[in-house]
Design a protein around this motif. Structure first.
Motif, short mmCIF file in Angstrom:
data_model
loop_
_atom_site.label_atom_id
_atom_site.label_comp_id
_atom_site.label_asym_id
_atom_site.label_seq_id
_atom_site.Cartn_x
_atom_site.Cartn_y
_atom_site.Cartn_z
N ALA A 86 -9.09 23.31 2.45
CA ALA A 86 -10.00 22.19 2.87
C ALA A 86 -10.02 21.03 1.85
N LYS A 87 -9.82 21.17 0.68
CA LYS A 87 -9.54 20.16 -0.16
C LYS A 87 -8.45 19.34 -0.03
N ARG A 88 -7.18 20.10 0.06
CA ARG A 88 -5.92 19.70 0.07
C ARG A 88 -5.70 18.96 1.39
N ALA A 89 -6.52 19.38 2.48
CA ALA A 89 -6.25 18.45 3.84
C ALA A 89 -6.86 17.01 3.34
N GLY A 90 -8.21 17.01 3.03
CA GLY A 90 -8.73 15.87 2.58
C GLY A 90 -7.90 14.72 1.73
N ILE A 91 -7.52 15.46 0.65
CA ILE A 91 -6.63 14.57 -0.15
C ILE A 91 -5.39 14.05 0.51
N MET A 92 -4.68 14.80 1.20
CA MET A 92 -3.54 14.37 1.96
C MET A 92 -3.71 13.23 2.90
N ALA A 93 -5.12 13.28 3.63
CA ALA A 93 -5.47 12.17 4.63
C ALA A 93 -5.65 11.11 3.56
N LEU A 94 -6.33 11.24 2.30
CA LEU A 94 -6.80 10.10 1.77
C LEU A 94 -5.46 9.29 1.16
N TYR A 95 -4.45 10.21 0.68
CA TYR A 95 -3.12 9.43 0.22
C TYR A 95 -2.46 8.82 1.27
N ALA A 96 -2.58 9.42 2.45
CA ALA A 96 -1.70 8.88 3.59
C ALA A 96 -2.48 7.69 4.06
N PHE A 97 -3.60 7.35 3.90
CA PHE A 97 -4.50 6.01 4.21
C PHE A 97 -3.93 5.13 2.98
N CYS A 98 -4.04 5.52 1.94
CA CYS A 98 -3.72 4.56 0.66
C CYS A 98 -2.12 4.25 0.84
N ARG A 99 -1.17 5.14 1.33
CA ARG A 99 0.33 5.00 1.46
C ARG A 99 0.42 3.91 2.37
N LEU A 100 -0.04 4.01 3.91
CA LEU A 100 0.23 3.35 4.87
C LEU A 100 -0.54 1.64 4.40
N SER A 101 -1.73 1.64 3.83
CA SER A 101 -2.19 0.47 3.43
C SER A 101 -1.21 -0.22 2.54
N ASP A 102 -0.75 0.31 1.28
CA ASP A 102 0.07 -0.32 0.56
C ASP A 102 1.40 -0.78 1.14
N ASP A 103 1.86 0.03 2.00
CA ASP A 103 3.19 -0.39 2.66
C ASP A 103 3.34 -1.66 3.30
N LEU A 104 1.96 -2.00 4.06
CA LEU A 104 2.02 -3.16 4.78
C LEU A 104 2.33 -4.35 3.71
N VAL A 105 1.86 -4.20 2.65
CA VAL A 105 1.96 -5.44 1.49
C VAL A 105 3.53 -5.41 0.77
N ASP A 106 3.92 -4.02 0.56
CA ASP A 106 5.30 -4.03 0.21
C ASP A 106 6.23 -4.51 1.20
N GLU A 107 6.00 -4.44 2.38
CA GLU A 107 6.72 -5.21 3.65
C GLU A 107 6.71 -6.59 3.33
N ALA A 108 5.92 -7.24 2.64
CA ALA A 108 5.89 -8.61 2.67
C ALA A 108 7.12 -8.99 1.68
N GLY A 109 6.91 -8.01 0.40
CA GLY A 109 8.10 -8.31 -0.55
C GLY A 109 9.58 -7.95 -0.07
N ALA A 110 9.74 -7.25 0.87
CA ALA A 110 10.92 -6.76 1.39
C ALA A 110 11.69 -7.68 2.30
N GLU A 111 10.64 -8.94 2.84
CA GLU A 111 10.99 -9.87 3.78
C GLU A 111 11.05 -11.04 3.01
N GLY A 112 11.02 -11.20 1.50
CA GLY A 112 11.58 -12.21 0.73
C GLY A 112 10.00 -12.79 0.11
N ASN A 113 8.93 -11.91 0.17
CA ASN A 113 7.71 -12.39 -0.26
C ASN A 113 7.37 -13.97 -0.06
#
Length: 370
Positions: A108-135
């Motif tokens: 039960a806890k593992r599932a919640g933690i996976m959801a939390l980190y997936a949310f964090c990962r996808l949120s962070d990726d949106l900003v990382d993509e700006a750097g990939a495009e030349g910032n």
């Protein structure tokens, strides 16, 4: 059992960072301001139940009157399992160290933690993509717009097709995570769209808190905590983890046009922005890295006892995550501080070999209330 609207603050937020003078440099003024803000909105997680003295007398139930105790969290409903499985795959692909540690949690806890980190990962990726495009300014503007749209989708949870939106909303509700924490996380991620450097440790501390300590606090709602005293330890561990990331990624960040090491620290050792952008490794850089690594180690030491405030079934996972990440600091030293051409990491074998000791230490931990 009765619900309670407030979580006990044994010594008040100002007592949370009453540290020995030797550790005062770890907790700059921003840390106290942050804890005071947290005290205004943190509420008990849903798996922390309260037994009042009156309720105890009326029902003859068990549990110490006037105290809190942990109850087992509910597992996700069957109609949400598909979303949680997708979150697990995201983490398996993007973060081997975290995936390794999270598997030590009960389902039960593992599932919640996976959801939390997936949310964090996808949120962070949106900003990382700006750097990939030349910032560029245009790339940053687009990333900011995309991040705001993503935040709204995750907040209202109406997107029935996106697995992370569904799993994350379900997790927030099941564990009672205050909405201010993900909002603060997103504010930290937005800092990468407006700031390319930090003048002081106080400035960098705020960034580390927002992008990492908030994750630790949200994790605490999922893993459980018996006392509000766990809050500052979760904050310290988050700062330690993010500082470790920064030290490991100095070269990668420089290539993206970002310098996270505080300017005042660089000046202290005679190391310049031009040097870091050129990947110069000299005596000044080594001394700078040694200084920051010692700071990170001290933060890990300061945070470690907070793991004892978690329930027994959560301690091994958090202890493993802290141990694995802390070991990255030793890898940086083994690489002779060349973080411009190498990425410090642990092999799966090295992580596995650390487990028995970590498991034993975590199981033996005991929290003695103040």
């Amino acid at each position: 059992m009765e619900s309670n609207t407030t979580w006990p603050y044994p010594h008040g937020p100002r007592g949370w960072f009453d540290m020995p003078s030797a550790e005062a440099h770890l907790h700059p003024p921003a840390s106290l301001r942050t804890l005071e803000q947290l005290a205004e909105y943190l509420t008990p997680p849903h798996n922390l139940a309260y037994v009042s003295a009156g309720r105890q007398r009326r029902t003859g139930g068990s549990g110490k009157p006037g105290s809190y105790f942990l109850i087992a969290p509910q597992e996700p409903s069957p109609d949400k399992l598909w979303a949680y499985r997708q979150c697990t795959e995201i983490i398996r692909h993007h973060s081997k160290s975290f995936f390794f540690s999270a598997r030590l949690l009960p389902p039960a806890k593992r599932a919640g933690i996976m959801a939390l980190y997936a949310f964090c990962r996808l949120s962070d990726d949106l900003v990382d993509e700006a750097g990939a495009e030349g910032n560029t300014s245009a790339a940053r503007l687009k990333a900011g717009t995309d991040l705001n749209q993503w935040a709204r989708r995750c907040d209202d949870g109406k997107d029935q097709e996106h697995p992370v939106v569904q799993a994350w909303r379900d997790t927030r509700v099941r564990f009672g995570i205050p909405r201010q924490l993900p909002e603060e996380l997103l504010a930290g991620i937005r800092m990468d769209l407006t700031l390319d450097g930090y003048e002081t440790w106080d400035d960098l501390w705020v960034y580390c808190y927002r992008v990492a300590s908030t994750v630790g606090l949200m994790s605490m709602y999922i893993t459980g905590a018996e006392t509000m005293e766990a809050v500052p330890y979760a904050v310290r561990l988050g700062v330690a983890l993010q500082l470790t990331n920064i030290l490991r990624d100095v070269g990668e960040d420089a290539r993206a046009g970002r310098i996270y090491l505080p300017a005042e620290d660089m000046a202290r050792f005679g190391y310049t922005q031009e040097m870091i952008m050129s990947g110069v490794i000299n005596r000044g850089f080594v001394r700078l890295m040694q200084f920051e690594i010692e700071r990170a180690h001290a933060l890990y030491d300061s945070a470690w006892q907070g793991i004892a405030m978690l329930p027994a079934d959560s301690r091994p996972a958090i202890a493993a995550a802290a141990t694995v990440y802390r070991s990255i600091l030793n890898k940086i030293v083994e690489l002779n501080y060349d973080v411009f051409n190498n990425r410090a990491h642990l092999s799966m074998g090295e992580k596995a070999r650390s487990l028995p000791k970590v498991w034993w230490q975590a199981r033996r931990m005991r929290h003695v209330p103040a």
